[in-house]
Design a protein around this motif. Structure first.
Motif, mmCIF file in Angstrom:
data_model
loop_
_atom_site.group_PDB
_atom_site.id
_atom_site.type_symbol
_atom_site.label_atom_id
_atom_site.label_comp_id
_atom_site.label_asym_id
_atom_site.label_seq_id
_atom_site.Cartn_x
_atom_site.Cartn_y
_atom_site.Cartn_z
ATOM 1 N N VAL A 163 -38.928 38.239 58.048
ATOM 2 C CA VAL A 163 -39.626 38.875 59.173
ATOM 3 C C VAL A 163 -38.582 39.500 60.086
ATOM 4 O O VAL A 163 -37.526 38.924 60.310
ATOM 5 N N THR A 199 -31.966 42.820 66.227
ATOM 6 C CA THR A 199 -30.776 42.764 67.099
ATOM 7 C C THR A 199 -29.994 41.467 66.926
ATOM 8 O O THR A 199 -28.988 41.261 67.615
ATOM 9 N N THR A 209 -37.442 41.188 70.559
ATOM 10 C CA THR A 209 -38.846 40.778 70.642
ATOM 11 C C THR A 209 -38.950 39.285 70.970
ATOM 12 O O THR A 209 -38.013 38.519 70.729
ATOM 13 N N SER A 244 -30.011 41.628 75.203
ATOM 14 C CA SER A 244 -30.742 42.597 74.388
ATOM 15 C C SER A 244 -32.205 42.711 74.815
ATOM 16 O O SER A 244 -33.021 43.273 74.080
HETATM 17 C C1 LIG Z 1 -26.231 43.991 72.625
HETATM 18 C C2 LIG Z 1 -26.778 42.644 72.254
HETATM 19 C C3 LIG Z 1 -26.828 41.662 73.219
HETATM 20 C C4 LIG Z 1 -27.336 40.408 72.896
HETATM 21 N N1 LIG Z 1 -27.385 39.464 73.872
HETATM 22 C C5 LIG Z 1 -27.916 38.252 73.577
HETATM 23 C C6 LIG Z 1 -27.983 37.248 74.586
HETATM 24 O O1 LIG Z 1 -27.563 37.424 75.725
HETATM 25 N N2 LIG Z 1 -28.544 36.067 74.225
HETATM 26 C C7 LIG Z 1 -29.021 35.831 72.977
HETATM 27 O O2 LIG Z 1 -29.540 34.741 72.729
HETATM 28 N N3 LIG Z 1 -28.950 36.761 72.022
HETATM 29 C C8 LIG Z 1 -28.421 37.965 72.287
HETATM 30 N N4 LIG Z 1 -28.344 38.906 71.309
HETATM 31 C C9 LIG Z 1 -28.837 38.589 69.948
HETATM 32 C C10 LIG Z 1 -30.325 38.996 69.693
HETATM 33 O O3 LIG Z 1 -30.753 39.997 70.574
HETATM 34 C C11 LIG Z 1 -31.242 37.792 69.783
HETATM 35 O O4 LIG Z 1 -30.973 36.901 68.728
HETATM 36 C C12 LIG Z 1 -32.746 38.135 69.742
HETATM 37 O O5 LIG Z 1 -33.475 36.953 69.935
HETATM 38 C C13 LIG Z 1 -33.196 38.780 68.440
HETATM 39 O O6 LIG Z 1 -34.468 39.361 68.645
HETATM 40 P P1 LIG Z 1 -35.045 40.446 67.617
HETATM 41 O O7 LIG Z 1 -36.419 40.806 68.032
HETATM 42 O O8 LIG Z 1 -34.093 41.557 67.469
HETATM 43 O O9 LIG Z 1 -35.122 39.559 66.308
HETATM 44 P P2 LIG Z 1 -34.569 39.907 64.868
HETATM 45 O O10 LIG Z 1 -33.117 40.172 64.943
HETATM 46 O O11 LIG Z 1 -35.414 40.931 64.248
HETATM 47 O O12 LIG Z 1 -34.823 38.523 64.133
HETATM 48 C C14 LIG Z 1 -34.117 37.370 64.489
HETATM 49 C C15 LIG Z 1 -34.591 36.188 63.638
HETATM 50 O O13 LIG Z 1 -35.936 35.921 63.994
HETATM 51 C C16 LIG Z 1 -36.757 35.897 62.833
HETATM 52 N N5 LIG Z 1 -38.078 36.370 63.275
HETATM 53 C C17 LIG Z 1 -38.362 37.498 63.968
HETATM 54 N N6 LIG Z 1 -39.690 37.572 64.182
HETATM 55 C C18 LIG Z 1 -40.246 36.483 63.616
HETATM 56 C C19 LIG Z 1 -41.586 36.012 63.468
HETATM 57 N N7 LIG Z 1 -42.638 36.685 63.958
HETATM 58 N N8 LIG Z 1 -41.794 34.853 62.807
HETATM 59 C C20 LIG Z 1 -40.767 34.146 62.287
HETATM 60 N N9 LIG Z 1 -39.478 34.566 62.383
HETATM 61 C C21 LIG Z 1 -39.228 35.712 63.031
HETATM 62 C C22 LIG Z 1 -36.061 36.820 61.856
HETATM 63 O O14 LIG Z 1 -36.432 36.546 60.530
HETATM 64 C C23 LIG Z 1 -34.602 36.488 62.138
HETATM 65 O O15 LIG Z 1 -34.213 35.337 61.447
HETATM 66 C C24 LIG Z 1 -27.818 40.156 71.587
HETATM 67 C C25 LIG Z 1 -27.771 41.157 70.620
HETATM 68 C C26 LIG Z 1 -27.245 42.385 70.944
HETATM 69 C C27 LIG Z 1 -27.205 43.439 69.884
#
Ligand SMILES: Cc1cc2nc3c(=O)[nH]c(=O)nc-3n(C[C@H](O)[C@H](O)[C@H](O)COP(=O)(O)OP(=O)(O)OC[C@H]3O[C@@H](n4cnc5c(N)ncnc54)[C@H](O)[C@@H]3O)c2cc1C
Length: 462
Positions: A69, A74, A141, A136
């Protein structure tokens, strides 16, 4: 790529427009924000309703197709890189409805694809506060935040995502809907599946709906910047602030390399000669804020800060936080590849950890800028490199191994907030035990006997 018959089956159930099998579409979902090799999936599915999400999982289960998923991709641990070219990627960005914000009972209910900042803004419109604020947040999400147990700048005082999850509805590996938690403050019904699902990185179920706690917003804030001529003094100040039993809402650290890079990026007037900066904010009742800010100012002076700048206006406060927000983009401009790490140590060990990171940088002749959530002991050593330079990148990999060895030797952890995913799965046994990995694999096997939910991540293949 799955056979045409399978594509037709998905199209029939989910709608043709929501099934992407073209090469360009599949390439777009082959990687995430981690510096790891891409894997092109067989199919990308974009469900637009909860029913379609469940149907997608059921179809994957019936055909034994591995599924990953993806929220916004990010994550920095490779959690959304497809496990193989046979994989299906399920994108949640069409499941982005804020179903309810209940001001009276102080909770919100969302679909997993809701963007974090949109949810926080919708809560604020109703006079409520959703504190988790990953860097992020304007793109990530809620589903991704829950699956990674994301943290943020306010973690020190307000905690992280897990502290706000009241309930989760999810599809199990067979596509059966499971409901856990409640909209009530207390809930002792059944196994605590909600907590099991938080931080599960897509390995144990597919979230379809999440209920989140909201709290009243603080009435006042005061931000400040303290300048230090040594990293030791800055990091000892962090320990001193915590020991004084004042809990700032935010307490961030920037090292000299990061300060200079940020200043070069934005020319905001940062003290480029400073060895380290602490960016601090206290919030709460106005009288308490005034008192806490005065105490912190005095404490910083006593610890040897050469200058303390109190934000006098919203604009000055923004400038302070912009410096922190700029850290990653400013560093990322310097080299083609940015490896953002997430080593976390007990707060009293920050001075030692920062020193050791600098030594590791020198030993492997690589550039590391360090910033992070000092108040949580959560540092982000950021390595600037070029992955195409194989010789340099192999030194980077050795440095990363050593950074995590060091964090663990200081009583720390592999991840303060970015999760384990693919990137750190090889270190997991060092922090935990062989038994932990075997236990987790048995749990996964029981819940997902066909091993289709994000296989290979976190606990490896077992
Ligand atoms: C510039 C930058 C800054 C950041 N700063 C932070 C910060 O300050 N703190 C922090 O914690 N992280 C940070 N991150 C990391 C990242 O943003 C986080 O991990 C965030 O929670 C990921 O969200 P996403 O929607 O992009 O999830 P994704 O990257 O799409 O997925 C993350 C994980 O969640 C799972 N997942 C997603 N949706 C579901 C669902 N519906 N059901 C089951 N599993 C699911 C995916 O399979 C994957 O394993 C940063 C990243 C970047 C690029």
């Amino acid at each position: 790529m799955p056979n045409k018959h399978l594509i037709k089956e998905f199209e029939k159930q989910i709608g043709r427009q929501n099934v992407m099998a073209e090469e360009a579409d599949r390439q777009a979902y082959a990687y995430d924000s981690a510096v790891l090799d891409a894997v092109v999936p067989a199919l990308v599915i974009r469900p637009t309703t909860t029913e379609e999400l469940g149907q997608t999982v059921r179809l994957c289960h019936r055909h034994g197709l591995p599924l990953t998923v993806r929220g916004s991709g990010t994550n920095l641990s490779g959690g959304t890189i497809p496990s193989s070219t046979e994989s299906v990627v399920i994108v949640t960005n069409a499941l982005a409805e804020i179903i309810e914000i209940n001001a009276q009972d102080m909770y919100g209910v969302v679909q997993p694809g809701v963007i974090t900042a949109n949810f926080a803004a919708a809560a604020a419109e109703k006079g409520l506060f959703y504190p988790p604020d990953p860097g992020s947040q304007t793109v990530s999400t809620i589903g991704g935040n829950v699956a990674e147990n994301a943290g943020g700048l306010r973690g020190l005082k307000y905690g992280v995502t897990k502290d706000y999850v009241m309930g989760i509805e999810f599809f199990d590996a067979a596509g059966e809907l499971v409901k856990s938690g409640s909209r009530t403050v207390k809930c002792a019904t059944g196994f605590n599946l909600t907590d099991l699902m938080v931080g599960s990185e897509g390995l144990l179920g597919v979230y379809s709906q999440i209920t989140l706690k909201l709290i009243p917003p603080p009435k006042a804030q005061q931000a400040m910047m303290a300048v230090f001529d040594s990293v030791e003094k800055a990091s000892e100040t962090v320990s001193a602030i915590i020991a004084s039993q004042i809990i700032p809402c935010t307490l961030e650290f920037l090292d000299n390399f990061t300060i200079r890079t940020v200043e070069d990026f934005r020319q905001a007037g940062l003290p480029v000669d400073a060895e380290a900066l602490l960016l601090i904010e206290v919030d709460g009742h106005p009288a308490e804020v005034e008192d806490d800010a005065a105490q912190i100012k005095e404490l910083c002076t006593r610890q040897g800060a050469t200058k303390i700048q109190m934000a006098q206006s919203a604009a000055e406060k923004d400038l302070i936080w912009q410096a922190r927000r700029d850290a990653l983009p400013a560093l990322a401009r310097l080299k083609p590849t940015t490896v953002l790490e997430d080593a976390t140590v007990p707060r009293s060990k920050i001075p030692e950890m920062v020193k050791r990171i600098n030594e590791i940088g020198k030993k492997y002749h690589i550039t590391i800028g360090t910033f992070g959530h000092a108040g949580d002991g959560n540092l982000h050593p950021t390595i600037l490199t070029d992955k195409r330079n194989h010789e340099e990148f192999s030194r980077v990999e050795q440095a990363i191994d050593e950074i995590f060895e060091t964090a663990l030797s200081l009583g720390g952890t592999l991840s303060g907030e970015h999760g384990i995913g693919l990137a750190k799965s090889k270190y997991l046994e060092n922090e935990t035990s062989r038994g932990t990995i075997l236990y987790s694999r048995r749990l996964k096997k029981a819940l997902d006997p066909k091993n289709i939910l994000n296989p290979g991540k976190m606990i490896g293949e077992g």
